[in-house]
Design a protein around this motif. Structure first.
Motif, PDB file in Angstrom:
ATOM      1  N   ALA A  42       0.831  -1.202   0.000  1.00 39.24           N
ATOM      2  CA  ALA A  42       0.000   0.000   0.000  1.00 39.24           C
ATOM      3  C   ALA A  42       0.867   1.255   0.000  1.00 39.24           C
ATOM      4  CB  ALA A  42      -0.922  -0.010   1.214  1.00 39.24           C
ATOM      5  N   HIS A  43       1.941   1.229   0.766  1.00 37.36           N
ATOM      6  CA  HIS A  43       2.863   2.369   0.812  1.00 37.36           C
ATOM      7  C   HIS A  43       3.516   2.587  -0.555  1.00 37.36           C
ATOM      8  CE1 HIS A  43       5.996   5.067   2.302  1.00 37.36           C
ATOM      9  NE2 HIS A  43       6.868   4.311   1.650  1.00 37.36           N
ATOM     10  N   GLY A  53       9.547   1.671  15.817  1.00 36.69           N
ATOM     11  CA  GLY A  53       8.795   2.491  16.776  1.00 36.69           C
ATOM     12  C   GLY A  53       7.357   2.060  16.926  1.00 36.69           C
ATOM     13  N   ALA A  54       7.005   0.905  16.339  1.00 35.05           N
ATOM     14  CA  ALA A  54       5.646   0.357  16.431  1.00 35.05           C
ATOM     15  C   ALA A  54       4.622   1.323  15.851  1.00 35.05           C
ATOM     16  CB  ALA A  54       5.294   0.002  17.879  1.00 35.05           C
ATOM     17  N   GLY A  55       5.038   2.041  14.788  1.00 38.90           N
ATOM     18  CA  GLY A  55       4.130   2.973  14.132  1.00 38.90           C
ATOM     19  C   GLY A  55       3.725   2.443  12.767  1.00 38.90           C
ATOM     20  N   GLU A  56       4.463   2.826  11.726  1.00 42.92           N
ATOM     21  CA  GLU A  56       4.159   2.377  10.368  1.00 42.92           C
ATOM     22  C   GLU A  56       4.422   0.877  10.218  1.00 42.92           C
ATOM     23  OE1 GLU A  56       2.814   3.957   7.961  1.00 42.92           O
ATOM     24  OE2 GLU A  56       2.903   6.052   8.649  1.00 42.92           O
ATOM     25  N   GLU A  57       3.397   0.157   9.787  1.00 45.74           N
ATOM     26  CA  GLU A  57       3.491  -1.292   9.713  1.00 45.74           C
ATOM     27  C   GLU A  57       4.503  -1.773   8.684  1.00 45.74           C
ATOM     28  OE1 GLU A  57       2.932  -5.188  10.692  1.00 45.74           O
ATOM     29  OE2 GLU A  57       2.312  -3.369  11.760  1.00 45.74           O
ATOM     30  N   MET A  58       4.810  -0.944   7.666  1.00 55.46           N
ATOM     31  CA  MET A  58       5.747  -1.392   6.634  1.00 55.46           C
ATOM     32  C   MET A  58       7.120  -1.696   7.218  1.00 55.46           C
ATOM     33  SD  MET A  58       6.234   2.206   4.648  1.00 55.46           S
ATOM     34  CE  MET A  58       6.686   3.701   5.521  1.00 55.46           C
ATOM     35  N   TYR A  59       7.530  -0.951   8.258  1.00 56.24           N
ATOM     36  CA  TYR A  59       8.824  -1.235   8.877  1.00 56.24           C
ATOM     37  C   TYR A  59       8.770  -2.546   9.659  1.00 56.24           C
ATOM     38  CZ  TYR A  59       9.534   3.619   7.583  1.00 56.24           C
ATOM     39  OH  TYR A  59       9.622   4.785   6.870  1.00 56.24           O
TER      40      TYR A  59
END
Length: 234
Positions: free
Chosen positions: A109-110, A184-190
């Protein structure tokens, strides 16, 4: 033994690592290195082309593989550096090595959103400042209220970047080099990238609430010391 800190697509040099380059956080005698053995690399070329940066980082380390710490887009060069020249350890913070997870839903998606922006990179009708604004908006963070000349410099750098999903890296590097992935438990792509690397032996730690810059949290420095100490003889 040296340790190099590779910036992402934003800030470079010590400014990209204020918590590590600022007040001393490396306890005396904690590791076989001194403060002067920590190198916070400056931007070498607009676009951070790995074919240019990786040889430069290898020269900086010399014959000693050393510890390699990288943030975001810099993780691509770090993985290539470890693959081609070796490393004592790798620490990858919010790694944007998106070729590893290009088929995962969040990464896919990104890529779809950002690919439309990268298509404008060669459009001479789009100024550097406008490119930066569109790049920022696609990431969900409007461009800061800076003069156009400053936005132009940022935009020129970003439009020179190779899309991170287009640079192939080998996840098996994590099998050979002790690798710590921090998100950082933010953007799932990482998280997608982290899961691929953990399948090849990497350790994954989340520092919740730190967004895209876990390195600004003191817990990251503690993790680094632990990771380096555990592999100081590698």
């Amino acid at each position: 033994m040296r340790a190099i800190f590779i910036h992402g697509a934003g800030r470079a040099g010590p400014q990209a690592w204020p918590a590590q380059a600022g007040p001393p956080w490396l306890p005396q005698g904690a590791l076989p290195m001194a403060r002067e053995d920590l190198a916070f690399v400056e931007r070498i070329v607009p676009g951070d082309d790995p074919e240019v940066t990786v040889p430069a980082y290898a020269a900086l380390l010399g014959n000693d593989p050393g510890h390699v710490v990288a943030h975001s887009y810099g993780a691509i060069a770090a993985l290539l550096l470890a693959e081609r020249h070796g490393a004592a350890t790798l620490t990858l913070i919010e790694p944007a090595a998106l070729s590893l997870s290009a088929t995962a839903p969040a990464t896919c998606a990104h890529i779809e959103v950002m690919a439309a922006v990268y298509e404008l990179a060669s459009d001479v009708q789009v100024s550097d400042a406008e490119f930066f604004r569109r790049f920022s908006e696609a990431l969900g963070s409007p461009a800061p209220p800076l003069p156009d000349e400053e936005l132009s410099g940022l935009g020129a750098h970003l439009r020179a970047l190779r899309p991170p999903w287009s640079v192939e890296v080998d996840p098996a590097v994590s099998t050979r080099v002790p690798t710590l992935v921090v998100t950082g438990a933010g953007e799932e792509m990482y998280g997608d990238v982290a899961r691929v690397l953990t399948a090849h032996g990497a350790q994954h730690v989340e520092i919740r609430g730190t967004g895209h810059r876990p390195q600004d949290d003191e817990r990251l420095s503690a993790l680094l010391l632990q990771h380096w100490s555990g592999h100081s003889g590698s």
